[in-house]
Structure formats: C-alpha cells, structure tokens
Design a protein around this motif. Structure first.
Motif, PDB file in Angstrom:
ATOM      1  N   GLY A  77       0.929  -1.224  -0.053  1.00 19.22           N
ATOM      2  CA  GLY A  77      -0.030   0.091   0.034  1.00 19.22           C
ATOM      3  C   GLY A  77       0.940   1.213  -0.107  1.00 19.22           C
ATOM      4  N   VAL A  78       2.025   1.050   0.843  1.00 16.35           N
ATOM      5  CA  VAL A  78       3.096   2.279   0.672  1.00 16.35           C
ATOM      6  C   VAL A  78       3.416   2.786  -0.723  1.00 16.35           C
ATOM      7  N   SER A  79       3.836   1.802  -1.497  1.00 21.50           N
ATOM      8  CA  SER A  79       4.253   2.006  -3.052  1.00 21.50           C
ATOM      9  C   SER A  79       3.011   2.541  -3.590  1.00 21.50           C
ATOM     10  N   ARG A  80       1.960   1.939  -3.339  1.00 21.70           N
ATOM     11  CA  ARG A  80       0.765   2.218  -4.384  1.00 21.70           C
ATOM     12  C   ARG A  80       0.602   3.565  -3.986  1.00 21.70           C
ATOM     13  N   ASP A  81       0.424   3.751  -2.755  1.00 20.05           N
ATOM     14  CA  ASP A  81       0.108   5.369  -2.569  1.00 20.05           C
ATOM     15  C   ASP A  81       1.253   6.467  -3.132  1.00 20.05           C
ATOM     16  N   LEU A  82       2.481   5.887  -3.127  1.00 15.99           N
ATOM     17  CA  LEU A  82       3.598   6.962  -3.645  1.00 15.99           C
ATOM     18  C   LEU A  82       3.213   7.213  -5.175  1.00 15.99           C
ATOM     19  N   ALA A  83       3.113   5.969  -5.672  1.00 16.89           N
ATOM     20  CA  ALA A  83       2.735   5.832  -7.211  1.00 16.89           C
ATOM     21  C   ALA A  83       1.744   6.758  -7.474  1.00 16.89           C
ATOM     22  N   GLU A  84       0.640   6.982  -6.722  1.00 16.71           N
ATOM     23  CA  GLU A  84      -0.520   7.806  -6.981  1.00 16.71           C
ATOM     24  C   GLU A  84      -0.416   9.240  -6.534  1.00 16.71           C
ATOM     25  N   LEU A  90       1.308   4.372   7.949  1.00 17.75           N
ATOM     26  CA  LEU A  90       1.238   3.139   8.264  1.00 17.75           C
ATOM     27  C   LEU A  90      -0.223   2.562   8.431  1.00 17.75           C
ATOM     28  N   ARG A  91      -1.109   3.284   9.230  1.00 20.38           N
ATOM     29  CA  ARG A  91      -2.373   2.980   9.340  1.00 20.38           C
ATOM     30  C   ARG A  91      -3.217   2.576   8.400  1.00 20.38           C
ATOM     31  N   ALA A  92      -3.157   3.327   7.131  1.00 19.77           N
ATOM     32  CA  ALA A  92      -3.630   3.039   5.820  1.00 19.77           C
ATOM     33  C   ALA A  92      -3.162   1.632   5.312  1.00 19.77           C
ATOM     34  N   SER A  93      -1.891   1.471   5.457  1.00 17.69           N
ATOM     35  CA  SER A  93      -1.283   0.211   5.014  1.00 17.69           C
ATOM     36  C   SER A  93      -1.696  -0.851   5.722  1.00 17.69           C
ATOM     37  N   LEU A  94      -2.042  -0.732   7.164  1.00 21.13           N
ATOM     38  CA  LEU A  94      -2.542  -1.700   7.916  1.00 21.13           C
ATOM     39  C   LEU A  94      -4.053  -2.192   7.570  1.00 21.13           C
ATOM     40  N   ARG A  95      -4.776  -1.074   7.069  1.00 19.61           N
ATOM     41  CA  ARG A  95      -6.263  -1.484   6.907  1.00 19.61           C
ATOM     42  C   ARG A  95      -6.144  -2.277   5.400  1.00 19.61           C
ATOM     43  N   LEU A  96      -5.132  -1.915   4.602  1.00 17.81           N
ATOM     44  CA  LEU A  96      -5.149  -2.653   3.490  1.00 17.81           C
ATOM     45  C   LEU A  96      -4.813  -4.167   3.692  1.00 17.81           C
ATOM     46  N   PHE A 163       4.479 -12.689  -7.883  1.00 15.50           N
ATOM     47  CA  PHE A 163       3.374 -11.564  -8.250  1.00 15.50           C
ATOM     48  C   PHE A 163       2.265 -11.767  -7.694  1.00 15.50           C
ATOM     49  N   SER A 164       1.854 -12.831  -6.971  1.00 10.31           N
ATOM     50  CA  SER A 164       0.266 -13.135  -6.262  1.00 10.31           C
ATOM     51  C   SER A 164       0.160 -12.228  -5.295  1.00 10.31           C
ATOM     52  N   LEU A 165       0.897 -12.041  -4.239  1.00 11.17           N
ATOM     53  CA  LEU A 165       0.529 -10.921  -3.220  1.00 11.17           C
ATOM     54  C   LEU A 165       0.333  -9.614  -3.549  1.00 11.17           C
ATOM     55  N   PRO A 166       1.204  -9.096  -4.285  1.00  3.81           N
ATOM     56  CA  PRO A 166       1.007  -7.659  -4.691  1.00  3.81           C
ATOM     57  C   PRO A 166      -0.369  -7.668  -5.738  1.00  3.81           C
ATOM     58  N   MET A 167      -0.697  -8.625  -6.577  1.00  6.26           N
ATOM     59  CA  MET A 167      -1.918  -8.490  -7.214  1.00  6.26           C
ATOM     60  C   MET A 167      -2.975  -8.631  -6.430  1.00  6.26           C
ATOM     61  N   VAL A 168      -3.016  -9.567  -5.330  1.00  4.35           N
ATOM     62  CA  VAL A 168      -4.217  -9.515  -4.358  1.00  4.35           C
ATOM     63  C   VAL A 168      -4.256  -8.248  -3.575  1.00  4.35           C
ATOM     64  N   ALA A 169      -3.294  -7.544  -3.408  1.00  2.00           N
ATOM     65  CA  ALA A 169      -3.296  -6.102  -2.719  1.00  2.00           C
ATOM     66  C   ALA A 169      -3.656  -5.082  -3.512  1.00  2.00           C
ATOM     67  N   ASP A 170      -3.617  -5.166  -4.506  1.00  2.00           N
ATOM     68  CA  ASP A 170      -3.969  -4.285  -5.722  1.00  2.00           C
ATOM     69  C   ASP A 170      -5.315  -4.197  -6.328  1.00  2.00           C
ATOM     70  N   ALA A 238      -8.094  -6.049 -15.705  1.00  2.00           N
ATOM     71  CA  ALA A 238      -9.698  -6.617 -15.868  1.00  2.00           C
ATOM     72  C   ALA A 238     -10.271  -6.726 -14.387  1.00  2.00           C
ATOM     73  N   TRP A 239      -9.369  -6.663 -13.347  1.00  2.00           N
ATOM     74  CA  TRP A 239     -10.154  -6.760 -12.173  1.00  2.00           C
ATOM     75  C   TRP A 239     -10.109  -5.471 -11.615  1.00  2.00           C
ATOM     76  N   PRO A 240     -11.277  -5.107 -10.880  1.00  2.00           N
ATOM     77  CA  PRO A 240     -11.483  -3.871 -10.038  1.00  2.00           C
ATOM     78  C   PRO A 240     -10.405  -3.541  -8.865  1.00  2.00           C
ATOM     79  N   ARG A 241     -10.209  -2.215  -8.965  1.00  2.69           N
ATOM     80  CA  ARG A 241      -9.200  -1.856  -7.879  1.00  2.69           C
ATOM     81  C   ARG A 241      -9.665  -2.271  -6.393  1.00  2.69           C
ATOM     82  N   ARG A 242      -8.687  -2.668  -5.550  1.00  6.66           N
ATOM     83  CA  ARG A 242      -8.987  -2.876  -4.303  1.00  6.66           C
ATOM     84  C   ARG A 242      -8.644  -1.673  -3.421  1.00  6.66           C
ATOM     85  N   GLU A 243      -9.698  -1.275  -2.641  1.00 10.27           N
ATOM     86  CA  GLU A 243      -9.655  -0.093  -1.775  1.00 10.27           C
ATOM     87  C   GLU A 243      -9.097  -0.258  -0.451  1.00 10.27           C
ATOM     88  N   GLN A 244      -8.390   0.666   0.054  1.00 12.04           N
ATOM     89  CA  GLN A 244      -7.989   0.468   1.466  1.00 12.04           C
ATOM     90  C   GLN A 244      -8.859   0.586   2.713  1.00 12.04           C
TER      91      GLN A 244
END
Length: 245
Positions: A77-84, A90-96, A163-170, A238-244
C-alpha cells in the motif's frame, strides 16, 4: 489468469532501484515493519538457542522465509500511495493488509503445505542416502539429491509468490487466480525471474548474515521492489481496484 508482459534482463535491477526510492521516500512505515521482521527473527533464534536445537532454528527460519512475503503485504500500500501521489501512512497500509487477510491466509496455507512436503522430502533423502563419517562420496550424493529436491520446492514456491500477493493487494482478485497468474508470468519470463530470484536470495542472505539487523531494511526494500515488479509484468486491469478503507 491475468496476461503478462515480458521485460528485459535489466528489469530486476530497475525494480530494486524503484524499491529503494520508495524506501527513502517513506522511511517511517518501512522501518516500523522492518523492525517487526527483525524482532520476529531474533525471537525465533533466541527460542532455538534456549532449547539448544540448531535443527529447530533451521526449520523455523526456513518457515519464516516462506511466511515473510505475508509481512510485506502492508508495504504494498505504501508503494501504491507513492505512485498515486498520496502521502503513505502506516495506518492506511495496515487497513489494506486487513482487507486481504483472507486471501493471505490461503497463501499461508499453501506455503505451509509446501514446507511440510519439503521437510518430508528431506527426511526421505536422509533415509535413502545415509551418510557415514568419512564417506565423502555419500556426503556428495546426499548434498546433490537434497539440493535437487529443495530446488523443486523452492522454484514452485517462488513461482506462486512472485507476483500473487502484490496482485491481491492491488485488485479484487482471489488468491488462486493471483497464484496462477504469478506462475504463468514466471514461466513466460524464466530468465528474468531467475535473475530476480537470485537477487532476492542474495539480499536476504546478507540480511541474515548481519545478525538479522539488515532484514529491517532488506525486507521493506524487497517488498517495494516486488510491487514494482508486479506492476510492470502482470496486467491486472481486468479486475477492479482494491480500496484500502
């Protein structure tokens, strides 16, 4: 399965550079979760030392290597937030991480089964290739067959986890689909992913060699790099984005 791209051999080095950049931009969450990895490693070692069983230490540390990717879930979630362009926390990452705990449990179960099968294979190698003191040939045969058996399990584990866990997190995707997508991506990029696996092994070994202190930096670094690897290799649009939240 999600389709995949085929990057060049310079890709693993680029993933490490991008992961290091994320680590520098978000030192707080990185060091907190890195400290958790360090404390777990020290606790496992202290337990094995207290019981006086090196075999227990080896088994626990081997299991930790399998479970360690789970600890990296919160860091994706940290890398995703930085990219966006958002400020990571830390709290948002733990929610994810809490949102993907069910899929992560499936991953952990698969890894546990693999670990148990690996352990059983090691016992069979010991039974069929006994080593006696002074018998160099038997020792070499034991190391050869043991390494071959271990390589099979290690390769399968890496293919599922790459690549599976990053995909599940995303994305809103189940662990089975993510795991199959990861295996497919690894098989279509054998040379690149082999280099990537070798870099992970070397950096993890350096973390262990520094009395586990290096793991506090290496594990977040590799987690961020794995996120960038997934984003470059796997097309999960093809899959919807997972929200935190």
């Amino acid at each position: 399965m999600a389709p995949c791209r085929e990057p060049g051999y310079d890709a693993p080095w680029r993933w490490l550079r991008l992961g290091w950049a994320d680590l520098r931009r978000a030192p707080g969450p990185s060091l907190v979760l890195g400290a958790v990895v360090l404390l777990v490693s020290l606790g496992v070692s202290a337990l094995a030392w207290r019981l006086g069983r090196f075999a227990l230490l080896a088994a626990l540390l081997s299991g930790f290597v399998f479970i360690a990717p789970l600890l990296a879930t919160a860091l994706y979630g940290v890398s995703r937030d930085l990219a966006e362009g958002r400020r990571p926390g830390l709290r948002a990452s733990l929610r994810l991480a809490r949102r993907v705990v069910g899929e992560a449990a499936v991953f952990a179960l698969v890894q546990l089964v693999i670990l148990l099968l690996w352990s059983r294979a090691g016992m069979m190698v010991s039974a069929f290739v006994p080593v006696h003191e002074g018998d160099t040939r038997a020792l070499l045969e034991f190391l050869l067959f043991g390494s071959l058996a271990g390589s099979v399990f290690a390769a399968f584990t890496f293919a599922v986890a790459a690549f599976s866990l990053p995909m599940v997190a995303d994305r809103e995707v189940d662990m089975i689909t993510a795991g199959l997508s990861s295996v497919n991506a690894v098989l279509r990029n054998k040379g690149v992913t082999l280099l990537w696996a070798a870099l992970i092994v070397v950096l993890t070994a350096l973390g262990f060699a520094t009395a586990f202190l290096g793991l506090a930096v290496v594990m977040p670094w590799l987690a961020y790099a794995a996120w960038h690897a997934y984003r470059e290799v796997v097309d999960a649009s093809a899959w919807p984005r997972r929200e935190q939240a």
